[in-house]
Design a protein around this motif. Structure first.
Motif, mmCIF file in Angstrom:
data_model
loop_
_atom_site.group_PDB
_atom_site.id
_atom_site.type_symbol
_atom_site.label_atom_id
_atom_site.label_comp_id
_atom_site.label_asym_id
_atom_site.label_seq_id
_atom_site.Cartn_x
_atom_site.Cartn_y
_atom_site.Cartn_z
ATOM 1 N N UNK A 67 -6.535 -36.675 1.247
ATOM 2 C CA UNK A 67 -7.872 -36.245 0.811
ATOM 3 C C UNK A 67 -7.751 -35.409 -0.457
ATOM 4 N N UNK A 68 -8.827 -35.466 -1.243
ATOM 5 C CA UNK A 68 -8.893 -34.642 -2.450
ATOM 6 C C UNK A 68 -10.356 -34.425 -2.797
ATOM 7 N N UNK A 69 -10.609 -33.394 -3.569
ATOM 8 C CA UNK A 69 -11.961 -33.111 -4.032
ATOM 9 C C UNK A 69 -12.258 -33.920 -5.288
ATOM 10 N N UNK A 70 -13.462 -34.375 -5.390
ATOM 11 C CA UNK A 70 -13.865 -35.147 -6.565
ATOM 12 C C UNK A 70 -13.969 -34.209 -7.766
ATOM 13 N N UNK A 71 -13.292 -34.544 -8.852
ATOM 14 C CA UNK A 71 -13.367 -33.656 -10.026
ATOM 15 C C UNK A 71 -14.756 -33.645 -10.625
ATOM 16 N N UNK A 72 -15.143 -32.501 -11.088
ATOM 17 C CA UNK A 72 -16.474 -32.363 -11.703
ATOM 18 C C UNK A 72 -16.488 -33.000 -13.081
ATOM 19 N N UNK A 73 -17.604 -33.591 -13.402
ATOM 20 C CA UNK A 73 -17.757 -34.190 -14.726
ATOM 21 C C UNK A 73 -17.886 -33.104 -15.782
ATOM 22 N N UNK A 74 -17.250 -33.334 -16.890
ATOM 23 C CA UNK A 74 -17.398 -32.400 -17.998
ATOM 24 C C UNK A 74 -18.768 -32.575 -18.633
ATOM 25 N N UNK A 75 -19.298 -31.487 -19.132
ATOM 26 C CA UNK A 75 -20.635 -31.532 -19.728
ATOM 27 C C UNK A 75 -20.630 -32.391 -20.993
ATOM 28 N N UNK A 76 -21.711 -33.133 -21.150
ATOM 29 C CA UNK A 76 -21.843 -33.991 -22.323
ATOM 30 C C UNK A 76 -22.232 -33.164 -23.530
ATOM 31 N N UNK A 77 -21.532 -33.301 -24.617
ATOM 32 C CA UNK A 77 -21.888 -32.508 -25.806
ATOM 33 C C UNK A 77 -23.229 -32.956 -26.356
ATOM 34 N N UNK A 78 -23.972 -32.074 -26.988
ATOM 35 C CA UNK A 78 -25.273 -32.463 -27.557
ATOM 36 C C UNK A 78 -25.083 -33.504 -28.653
ATOM 37 N N UNK A 79 -26.029 -34.433 -28.762
ATOM 38 C CA UNK A 79 -25.890 -35.453 -29.807
ATOM 39 C C UNK A 79 -26.012 -34.841 -31.194
ATOM 40 N N UNK A 80 -25.369 -35.431 -32.167
ATOM 41 C CA UNK A 80 -25.473 -34.908 -33.528
ATOM 42 C C UNK A 80 -26.878 -35.088 -34.081
ATOM 43 N N UNK A 81 -27.267 -34.314 -35.058
ATOM 44 C CA UNK A 81 -28.618 -34.437 -35.632
ATOM 45 C C UNK A 81 -28.821 -35.808 -36.264
ATOM 46 N N UNK A 82 -30.068 -36.263 -36.208
ATOM 47 C CA UNK A 82 -30.406 -37.573 -36.785
ATOM 48 C C UNK A 82 -30.330 -37.485 -38.307
ATOM 49 N N UNK A 83 -29.623 -38.393 -38.942
ATOM 50 C CA UNK A 83 -29.536 -38.349 -40.402
ATOM 51 C C UNK A 83 -30.871 -38.666 -41.053
ATOM 52 N N UNK A 84 -31.044 -38.224 -42.269
ATOM 53 C CA UNK A 84 -32.277 -38.485 -43.003
ATOM 54 C C UNK A 84 -32.395 -39.963 -43.346
ATOM 55 N N UNK A 85 -33.635 -40.381 -43.569
ATOM 56 C CA UNK A 85 -33.888 -41.793 -43.863
ATOM 57 C C UNK A 85 -33.128 -42.248 -45.104
ATOM 58 N N UNK A 86 -33.057 -41.356 -46.094
ATOM 59 C CA UNK A 86 -32.434 -41.741 -47.351
ATOM 60 C C UNK A 86 -30.929 -41.913 -47.216
ATOM 61 N N UNK A 87 -30.328 -41.317 -46.173
ATOM 62 C CA UNK A 87 -28.880 -41.369 -46.005
ATOM 63 C C UNK A 87 -28.453 -42.331 -44.914
ATOM 64 N N UNK A 88 -29.396 -43.009 -44.270
ATOM 65 C CA UNK A 88 -29.068 -43.914 -43.167
ATOM 66 C C UNK A 88 -28.523 -45.238 -43.694
ATOM 67 N N UNK A 89 -27.674 -45.823 -42.895
ATOM 68 C CA UNK A 89 -27.304 -47.214 -43.118
ATOM 69 C C UNK A 89 -28.440 -48.091 -42.591
ATOM 70 N N UNK A 90 -28.473 -49.376 -42.969
ATOM 71 C CA UNK A 90 -29.554 -50.235 -42.452
ATOM 72 C C UNK A 90 -29.632 -50.281 -40.931
ATOM 73 N N UNK A 91 -28.488 -50.359 -40.262
ATOM 74 C CA UNK A 91 -28.518 -50.415 -38.799
ATOM 75 C C UNK A 91 -29.006 -49.099 -38.196
ATOM 76 N N UNK A 92 -28.610 -47.967 -38.780
ATOM 77 C CA UNK A 92 -29.081 -46.676 -38.291
ATOM 78 C C UNK A 92 -30.573 -46.516 -38.520
#
Length: 234
Positions: A67-92
Motif C-alpha cells: 500500500x501507498x498514499x497517492x501523491x498530491x498533484x502539483x499546482x498548475x502554474x498560471x497561464x502566461x499573459x495573452x500576447x497583443x494582436x500585433x505580436x501574434x502569429x496567425x495561429x495564435x
C-alpha cells in the motif's frame, strides 16, 4: 505557438504523467472494504506470507499487497499573459481572438438551423450568413453598449441592400407548415364546392349571361363618343 505557451503545455503533460503509477484504486466489485482510501498493488513472492500474520491487527485480505498514499498533484502554474494582436502569429490570433467569438456564434447558428429544419429539407428560408452577421453584430464584445438590431437595420447591411436589393422569397419558403396547410385546405374546399352540380349550373348561367351582355358597355361607349363628336362638329 510561442515558447511560453509550449512550455506551459509541456509542464501540464509532464505533471499529469508523473502521478500515473501501477498502483490500483479501490474497486468495490473486486476488493475488500479495507482497501478503501489506499493505493495498492499485488506483490508476487515465493514465501508463504500467511505464516506469522497476526489477524488481530491485520486483515487477511491484505496479505500479499503493498500500500501507498497517492501523491498530491502539483499546482498548475498560471497561464502566461495573452500576447497583443500585433505580436501574434496567425495561429495564435485565430486561437486567442477569433475562435472565442466565432465558435459560439456558429454553435447558435446550428441550433437555429435545426429549429428551421434545415437538416430535414432541401430548401428553407434560413440564411446562415445572415444569422451570423446579425449575431456577431449584436454580440460584439467591444460594443457591449450597442442596442440589438435586426439584420435589415444594421447600418452596413442597409447600405449594401441599397445597391444590391434582394428578390422576394417565394411563398413556399415564407409560409409556415400551418399557414401552408390552411391555404391548401382552403383551395381544396373551394374546388370541391365548385364541383357541385348546382354550382356548375350557376357558373354556366353566368358565363352565358356575360357572353350575351358583354357588348352593352361597348355600345354605350360608342353612343356617347358619337354624341360628343356631333356636339363638337356643331
Amino acid at each position: 505557438m510561442n515558447r511560453e505557451f509550449s512550455g506551459h503545455k509541456r509542464f501540464i503533460e509532464e505533471d499529469e504523467s508523473s502521478v500515473l503509477t501501477d498502483y490500483q484504486d479501490f474497486d468495490p466489485a473486486k476488493h475488500n472494504p479495507v482497501f478503501y482510501g489506499q493505493m495498492h498493488t499485488k506483490v508476487p513472492t515465493d514465501a508463504n506470507l500467511e505464516e506469522g500474520v497476526n489477524v488481530a491487527i491485520t486483515h487477511p485480505s491484505v496479505i500479499g499487497y503493498a500500500f501507498t498514499q497517492k501523491p498530491a498533484k502539483s499546482s498548475t502554474p498560471p497561464p502566461p499573459p495573452i500576447p497583443k494582436k500585433e505580436l501574434c502569429s496567425p495561429s495564435e490570433y485565430l486561437e486567442l481572438y477569433v475562435f472565442p467569438v466565432l465558435l459560439p456564434a456558429i454553435e447558435r447558428m446550428l441550433e437555429q438551423a435545426k429549429k428551421e429544419k434545415c437538416f430535414e429539407r432541401k430548401r428553407t428560408k434560413f440564411d446562415a450568413l445572415d444569422f451570423l452577421t446579425q449575431f456577431l453584430y449584436n454580440n460584439n464584445p467591444n460594443q457591449a453598449e450597442r442596442s440589438k438590431r435586426d439584420l435589415e437595420d444594421i447600418p452596413f447591411v442597409k447600405e449594401w441592400l441599397k445597391d444590391h436589393p434582394r428578390p422576394p422569397l417565394p411563398l413556399s419558403l415564407i409560409w409556415t407548415e400551418e399557414e401552408a396547410a390552411v391555404k391548401i385546405q382552403s383551395f381544396w374546399r373551394g374546388y370541391r364546392v365548385r364541383k357541385e352540380p348546382e354550382i356548375q349550373e350557376l357558373r354556366q348561367w353566368q358565363a352565358e349571361w356575360r357572353e350575351e351582355n358583354g357588348g352593352i358597355q361597348r355600345r354605350v361607349s360608342d353612343f356617347w363618343e358619337k354624341k360628343e363628336k356631333d356636339v363638337g362638329d356643331t
